[in-house]
Write an enzyme that holds these catalytic residues in place. Structure first.
Site, PDB file in Angstrom:
ATOM      1  N   HIS A   1       0.857  -1.186   0.000  1.00  0.00           N
ATOM      2  CA  HIS A   1       0.000   0.000   0.000  1.00  0.00           C
ATOM      3  C   HIS A   1       0.893   1.235   0.000  1.00  0.00           C
ATOM      4  O   HIS A   1       1.978   1.218   0.567  1.00  0.00           O
ATOM      5  CB  HIS A   1      -0.896   0.002   1.249  1.00  0.00           C
ATOM      6  CG  HIS A   1      -2.174   0.767   1.061  1.00  0.00           C
ATOM      7  ND1 HIS A   1      -3.323   0.179   0.579  1.00  0.00           N
ATOM      8  CD2 HIS A   1      -2.485   2.055   1.294  1.00  0.00           C
ATOM      9  CE1 HIS A   1      -4.287   1.086   0.517  1.00  0.00           C
ATOM     10  NE2 HIS A   1      -3.804   2.239   0.951  1.00  0.00           N
TER      11      HIS A   1
ATOM     12  N   ASP B   1     -13.556   2.425   7.517  1.00  0.00           N
ATOM     13  CA  ASP B   1     -12.516   3.200   6.825  1.00  0.00           C
ATOM     14  C   ASP B   1     -13.082   3.831   5.562  1.00  0.00           C
ATOM     15  O   ASP B   1     -12.770   4.972   5.237  1.00  0.00           O
ATOM     16  CB  ASP B   1     -11.300   2.327   6.479  1.00  0.00           C
ATOM     17  CG  ASP B   1     -10.323   3.106   5.605  1.00  0.00           C
ATOM     18  OD1 ASP B   1      -9.816   4.135   6.078  1.00  0.00           O
ATOM     19  OD2 ASP B   1     -10.108   2.721   4.443  1.00  0.00           O
TER      20      ASP B   1
ATOM     21  N   ARG C   1     -12.935  12.350   5.704  1.00  0.00           N
ATOM     22  CA  ARG C   1     -11.680  13.096   5.917  1.00  0.00           C
ATOM     23  C   ARG C   1     -11.324  13.906   4.694  1.00  0.00           C
ATOM     24  O   ARG C   1     -10.867  15.044   4.779  1.00  0.00           O
ATOM     25  CB  ARG C   1     -10.536  12.114   6.213  1.00  0.00           C
ATOM     26  CG  ARG C   1     -10.569  11.553   7.612  1.00  0.00           C
ATOM     27  CD  ARG C   1      -9.650  10.351   7.704  1.00  0.00           C
ATOM     28  NE  ARG C   1      -8.292  10.628   7.291  1.00  0.00           N
ATOM     29  CZ  ARG C   1      -7.497   9.758   6.684  1.00  0.00           C
ATOM     30  NH1 ARG C   1      -7.898   8.522   6.451  1.00  0.00           N
ATOM     31  NH2 ARG C   1      -6.277  10.082   6.354  1.00  0.00           N
TER      32      ARG C   1
ATOM     33  N   SER D   1      -6.165   3.998   8.824  1.00  0.00           N
ATOM     34  CA  SER D   1      -6.875   3.770   7.560  1.00  0.00           C
ATOM     35  C   SER D   1      -6.173   2.660   6.766  1.00  0.00           C
ATOM     36  O   SER D   1      -6.800   1.695   6.325  1.00  0.00           O
ATOM     37  CB  SER D   1      -6.892   5.083   6.766  1.00  0.00           C
ATOM     38  OG  SER D   1      -7.227   4.861   5.426  1.00  0.00           O
TER      39      SER D   1
ATOM     40  N   LYS E   1      -7.378  -1.595   6.522  1.00  0.00           N
ATOM     41  CA  LYS E   1      -7.682  -2.224   5.224  1.00  0.00           C
ATOM     42  C   LYS E   1      -6.828  -3.470   5.016  1.00  0.00           C
ATOM     43  O   LYS E   1      -7.285  -4.477   4.505  1.00  0.00           O
ATOM     44  CB  LYS E   1      -7.390  -1.246   4.083  1.00  0.00           C
ATOM     45  CG  LYS E   1      -8.490  -0.248   3.845  1.00  0.00           C
ATOM     46  CD  LYS E   1      -8.328   0.436   2.499  1.00  0.00           C
ATOM     47  CE  LYS E   1      -7.291   1.527   2.505  1.00  0.00           C
ATOM     48  NZ  LYS E   1      -7.734   2.811   2.963  1.00  0.00           N
TER      49      LYS E   1
HETATM   50  N1  URA Z   1      -4.157   5.814   1.857  1.00  0.00           N
HETATM   51  C1  URA Z   1      -5.146   5.291   2.636  1.00  0.00           C
HETATM   52  O1  URA Z   1      -5.607   4.187   2.409  1.00  0.00           O
HETATM   53  N2  URA Z   1      -5.569   6.007   3.670  1.00  0.00           N
HETATM   54  C2  URA Z   1      -5.089   7.221   3.966  1.00  0.00           C
HETATM   55  O2  URA Z   1      -5.529   7.806   4.918  1.00  0.00           O
HETATM   56  C3  URA Z   1      -4.062   7.761   3.157  1.00  0.00           C
HETATM   57  C4  URA Z   1      -3.618   7.033   2.104  1.00  0.00           C
END
Ligand code: URA
Length: 435
Positions: free
Chosen positions: A82, A161, A168, A183, A187
């Site tokens: 990620h 999320d 956000r 966040s 995930k």
């Molecule tokens: N990527 C994400 O999944 N969440 C965030 O808050 C920032 C980048």
């Protein structure tokens, strides 16, 4: 328990208990708590932060707000990747098919654009008929069948999320270490990752503007990984200028395809190889990072990585004829060059401003219900450190609206700065944490 008391506590800089965090996360997910109250709490967290215990509690509450996948049935180590977000960041589109072609199974849940940064899901959806929202069983079957699936958060995975991410974005509360860390890690936990490689971006076009903040974010996520028994490593990468040359959804899919054919800009190449070498290592498919990089380069050269990208697209219902013939992708109505007004060396291409300009052209959203214009964006012709002659093309604006086009043409002149002095190229890899 009352939401108003929780808001007051965080507003006054106090720590929330696990029960209070669970209460607001579950109440927001099932619709019992109003969005304006959650917005107030998020703003309070943004200003007052969270302790590491609170951040871990928030992560777990979000991860368990929906289903948590158990991918152990696949019988292989699932390593996920990620990015904390960037401009022109098409790394997942290149890296994930590439490591999958080396036998590392990929089960990836990606996000949409956030703030001035792009999102992999929007990019994938610019490929005609590519389905990002598939049922869980199909997601797992796809990984079993072709070794890779890349989907959106439409499944019941970390729904808290999904809601908080969009909220956000709409209240300008993205750049917060506890909110980003929870966040991302929620995930990853929900989608069944056993090991995690994180690209922590640093610089103007990243949410972390300097190394100190980026290291803090990396350490927070590594800590959450430890507590949830998921080995996590972070590579810190440069996001001062956009990654590669293209910014915009279709434009980035085209650039990613070119990369998989072996035409990789140097910065993209370094980031892909660095992250990939750790993914392969964590998957127990190669201890030596340098050898892993060589294996990746081989699979680009022999076409296996591109073939895997097409297999992924076809399996998700996408039309691979667009990848086979990149000319087939629809183009923006206006494609206009910007010329250098003097000779010199490119000193700066502010990636946040480029991201904002691409968003203004329609490549991103102002409101969560906005529709993306896949064709628009910016294609750079020069990178920081490149020499440039007067009247040489610095970049091309791709637009579908004439007013927006004119605005972008004016604005980009302030964003690409030319110096009379020699300027060094930006370093792509800035550091490493974890392991
Ligand atoms: N990527 C994400 O999944 N969440 C965030 O808050 C920032 C980048």
């Amino acid at each position: 328990m009352r939401m108003i008391d929780i808001i007051e506590k965080k507003r006054d800089g106090k720590s929330l208990t696990k029960q209070e965090i669970d209460f607001f996360v579950s109440g927001y997910t099932n619709g019992d708590i109003k969005e304006y109250q959650v917005a107030a709490l998020i703003m309070a967290i943004f200003f007052n932060g969270m302790t590491s215990r609170e951040t871990t509690d928030l992560t777990l509450a979000m991860a368990y707000s929906g289903e948590v996948l158990d991918l152990s049935t696949l019988g292989k180590i699932i390593v996920d990747k990620h990015s904390t977000g960037g401009v022109g960041d098409k790394v997942s589109l290149i890296l994930l098919p590439l490591v999958s072609s080396l036998g590392v199974p990929i089960a990836k849940m990606s996000g949409r654009g956030l703030g001035f940064t792009g999102g992999t899901v929007d990019k994938l959806e610019s490929i005609p008929r590519y389905q990002t929202g598939v049922p869980v069983q199909q997601f797992i079957k796809n990984v079993q069948k072709v070794g890779i699936s890349m989907i959106s958060q439409t499944l019941n995975l970390a729904p808290a999320d999904k809601k908080l991410y969009a909220l956000r974005d709409s209240i300008s509360c993205v750049e917060s270490i506890p909110l980003i860390a929870s966040s991302i890690m929620s995930k990853k936990i929900a989608s069944g990752a056993q090991k995690i490689v994180l690209d922590v971006t640093v610089g103007k076009g990243a949410f972390m503007k300097d190394m100190e903040q980026a290291k803090k974010l990396a350490d927070t996520m590594i800590q959450i990984g430890k507590l949830s028994n998921r080995e996590t490593v972070c590579v810190l990468t440069n996001m001062n200028e956009p990654l590669g040359y293209s910014v915009g959804n279709t434009l980035e899919v085209i650039e990613a395809t070119e990369c998989l054919k072996g035409n990789m800009p140097e910065d993209v190449k370094q980031v892909v190889l660095e992250l990939g070498s750790y993914m392969i290592k964590l998957a127990n498919k190669g201890e030596n990072l340098e050898e892993n990089k060589i294996k990746m380069l081989e699979n680009i050269k022999n076409g296996k990585a591109l073939a895997k990208f097409m297999e992924l697209i076809e399996n998700q219902g996408g039309d691979i004829s667009y990848i086979q013939n990149l000319e087939k992708f629809p183009k923006a109505k206006y494609i206009e060059p910007i010329y250098a007004t003097k000779s010199g060396c490119v000193q700066e291409i502010d990636s946040k401003e480029i991201g904002k300009l691409a968003g203004m052209l329609g490549a991103g959203r102002d409101k969560k219900e906005d529709k993306i214009d896949y064709e628009v964006g910016i294609v750079l012709n020069k990178k920081v450190g490149d020499e440039v002659e007067e009247n040489e093309v610095l970049a091309y604006i791709h637009a579908n609206n004439e007013d927006k086009m004119q605005y972008a043409l004016q604005k980009i002149k302030e964003v690409i700065v030319i110096s009379d002095q020699f300027v060094e190229k930006e370093k792509a890899i800035l550091g490493f944490c974890g392991g």
